[in-house]
Write a protein that holds these residues in place. Structure first.
Motif, mmCIF file in Angstrom:
data_model
loop_
_atom_site.group_PDB
_atom_site.id
_atom_site.type_symbol
_atom_site.label_atom_id
_atom_site.label_comp_id
_atom_site.label_asym_id
_atom_site.label_seq_id
_atom_site.Cartn_x
_atom_site.Cartn_y
_atom_site.Cartn_z
ATOM 1 N N MET A 51 0.858 -1.171 0.000
ATOM 2 C CA MET A 51 0.000 0.000 0.000
ATOM 3 C C MET A 51 0.904 1.232 0.000
ATOM 4 O O MET A 51 1.827 1.335 0.792
ATOM 5 N N ASN A 52 0.610 2.180 -0.900
ATOM 6 C CA ASN A 52 1.425 3.392 -0.948
ATOM 7 C C ASN A 52 0.968 4.387 0.122
ATOM 8 O O ASN A 52 -0.034 4.186 0.797
ATOM 9 N N GLU A 53 1.703 5.474 0.243
ATOM 10 C CA GLU A 53 1.465 6.437 1.315
ATOM 11 C C GLU A 53 0.075 7.075 1.247
ATOM 12 O O GLU A 53 -0.600 7.232 2.260
ATOM 13 N N SER A 54 -0.376 7.438 0.046
ATOM 14 C CA SER A 54 -1.696 8.078 -0.072
ATOM 15 C C SER A 54 -2.818 7.087 0.249
ATOM 16 O O SER A 54 -3.822 7.464 0.856
ATOM 17 N N GLU A 55 -2.650 5.824 -0.141
ATOM 18 C CA GLU A 55 -3.654 4.804 0.205
ATOM 19 C C GLU A 55 -3.684 4.586 1.714
ATOM 20 O O GLU A 55 -4.743 4.407 2.301
ATOM 21 N N ASN A 56 -2.506 4.603 2.323
ATOM 22 C CA ASN A 56 -2.406 4.428 3.765
ATOM 23 C C ASN A 56 -3.108 5.575 4.496
ATOM 24 O O ASN A 56 -3.829 5.354 5.468
ATOM 25 N N LYS A 57 -2.913 6.807 4.016
ATOM 26 C CA LYS A 57 -3.562 7.970 4.617
ATOM 27 C C LYS A 57 -5.080 7.878 4.475
ATOM 28 O O LYS A 57 -5.816 8.188 5.407
ATOM 29 N N LEU A 58 -5.534 7.467 3.294
ATOM 30 C CA LEU A 58 -6.976 7.346 3.053
ATOM 31 C C LEU A 58 -7.578 6.300 3.982
ATOM 32 O O LEU A 58 -8.615 6.530 4.599
ATOM 33 N N ASN A 59 -6.927 5.145 4.090
ATOM 34 C CA ASN A 59 -7.411 4.087 4.980
ATOM 35 C C ASN A 59 -7.474 4.602 6.420
ATOM 36 O O ASN A 59 -8.451 4.364 7.127
ATOM 37 N N LYS A 60 -6.450 5.328 6.829
ATOM 38 C CA LYS A 60 -6.411 5.861 8.192
ATOM 39 C C LYS A 60 -7.568 6.827 8.436
ATOM 40 O O LYS A 60 -8.222 6.767 9.478
ATOM 41 N N LEU A 61 -7.833 7.711 7.474
ATOM 42 C CA LEU A 61 -8.942 8.660 7.618
ATOM 43 C C LEU A 61 -10.288 7.936 7.727
ATOM 44 O O LEU A 61 -11.138 8.303 8.545
ATOM 45 N N ILE A 62 -10.469 6.913 6.909
ATOM 46 C CA ILE A 62 -11.726 6.153 6.937
ATOM 47 C C ILE A 62 -11.897 5.447 8.275
ATOM 48 O O ILE A 62 -12.963 5.491 8.889
ATOM 49 N N VAL A 63 -10.834 4.804 8.736
ATOM 50 C CA VAL A 63 -10.901 4.076 10.007
ATOM 51 C C VAL A 63 -11.132 5.048 11.169
ATOM 52 O O VAL A 63 -11.930 4.769 12.067
ATOM 53 N N GLN A 64 -10.478 6.190 11.141
ATOM 54 C CA GLN A 64 -10.689 7.181 12.200
ATOM 55 C C GLN A 64 -12.142 7.660 12.212
ATOM 56 O O GLN A 64 -12.724 7.873 13.271
ATOM 57 N N ARG A 65 -12.722 7.795 11.031
ATOM 58 C CA ARG A 65 -14.130 8.215 10.951
ATOM 59 C C ARG A 65 -15.045 7.132 11.517
ATOM 60 O O ARG A 65 -16.016 7.440 12.224
ATOM 61 N N ILE A 66 -14.728 5.876 11.219
ATOM 62 C CA ILE A 66 -15.503 4.765 11.781
ATOM 63 C C ILE A 66 -15.435 4.807 13.306
ATOM 64 O O ILE A 66 -16.463 4.715 13.989
ATOM 65 N N GLN A 67 -14.232 4.960 13.828
ATOM 66 C CA GLN A 67 -14.056 5.011 15.285
ATOM 67 C C GLN A 67 -14.813 6.187 15.893
ATOM 68 O O GLN A 67 -15.473 6.052 16.927
ATOM 69 N N GLU A 68 -14.726 7.340 15.242
ATOM 70 C CA GLU A 68 -15.411 8.535 15.731
ATOM 71 C C GLU A 68 -16.922 8.305 15.821
ATOM 72 O O GLU A 68 -17.545 8.586 16.850
ATOM 73 N N LEU A 69 -17.501 7.782 14.751
ATOM 74 C CA LEU A 69 -18.950 7.563 14.735
ATOM 75 C C LEU A 69 -19.354 6.450 15.699
ATOM 76 O O LEU A 69 -20.385 6.549 16.367
ATOM 77 N N ARG A 70 -18.551 5.405 15.769
ATOM 78 C CA ARG A 70 -18.854 4.290 16.685
ATOM 79 C C ARG A 70 -18.873 4.792 18.123
ATOM 80 O O ARG A 70 -19.819 4.528 18.879
ATOM 81 N N LYS A 71 -17.846 5.544 18.500
ATOM 82 C CA LYS A 71 -17.762 6.049 19.873
ATOM 83 C C LYS A 71 -18.850 7.073 20.159
ATOM 84 O O LYS A 71 -19.408 7.107 21.261
ATOM 85 N N LYS A 72 -19.159 7.901 19.159
ATOM 86 C CA LYS A 72 -20.212 8.916 19.318
ATOM 87 C C LYS A 72 -21.558 8.251 19.613
ATOM 88 O O LYS A 72 -22.372 8.788 20.359
ATOM 89 N N GLN A 73 -21.762 7.075 19.029
ATOM 90 C CA GLN A 73 -23.011 6.342 19.243
ATOM 91 C C GLN A 73 -22.949 5.437 20.474
ATOM 92 O O GLN A 73 -23.910 4.746 20.794
ATOM 93 N N GLY A 74 -21.792 5.438 21.144
ATOM 94 C CA GLY A 74 -21.646 4.634 22.354
ATOM 95 C C GLY A 74 -21.550 3.142 22.081
ATOM 96 O O GLY A 74 -21.911 2.332 22.937
#
Length: 108
Positions: free
Chosen positions: A1-24
């Motif tokens: 995985m190249n650097e830009s793909e890695n950044k994109l994956n990280k942003l998506i996963v962080q968004r998942i975590q944010e929404l998951r935690k926001k919903q408890g």
């Protein structure tokens, strides 16, 4: 995985975590709602695997958000306005200094 793909994956996963935690929701609860194994959800959130579009779709549905909401930027309006507040404050200070300098000119 190249650097830009890695950044994109990280942003998506962080968004998942944010929404998951926001919903408890725990990872276990998200796995149940999405139909994914808990180990798989854990690997996604710990950046051990790259999320696929099919898995992302399951998670977005489990989080009960639409794609627009998932991919929207949640920008804090206060943070956006902070530079303008600072500039305005500096302008006020400069104006005050200018007036003080003008009043001191009569002594020069």
């Amino acid at each position: 995985m190249n650097e830009s793909e890695n950044k994109l994956n990280k942003l998506i996963v962080q968004r998942i975590q944010e929404l998951r935690k926001k919903q408890g929701l725990s990872q276990d609860e998200l796995s149940i709602k999405s139909g994914l194994e808990i180990k798989y959800v854990n690997k996604i959130e710990n950046f051990k695997i790259v999320i696929t579009i099919v898995t992302l779709d399951k998670i977005i549905q489990a989080l009960n958000v639409d794609y627009d909401s998932f991919f929207s930027l949640n920008v804090d309006e206060e943070l956006l306005n902070e530079p303008y507040k600072m500039i305005s404050s500096l302008q006020g200070q400069l104006e005050k200094m200018g007036k003080e300098l003008n009043s001191l000119k009569k002594y020069i």
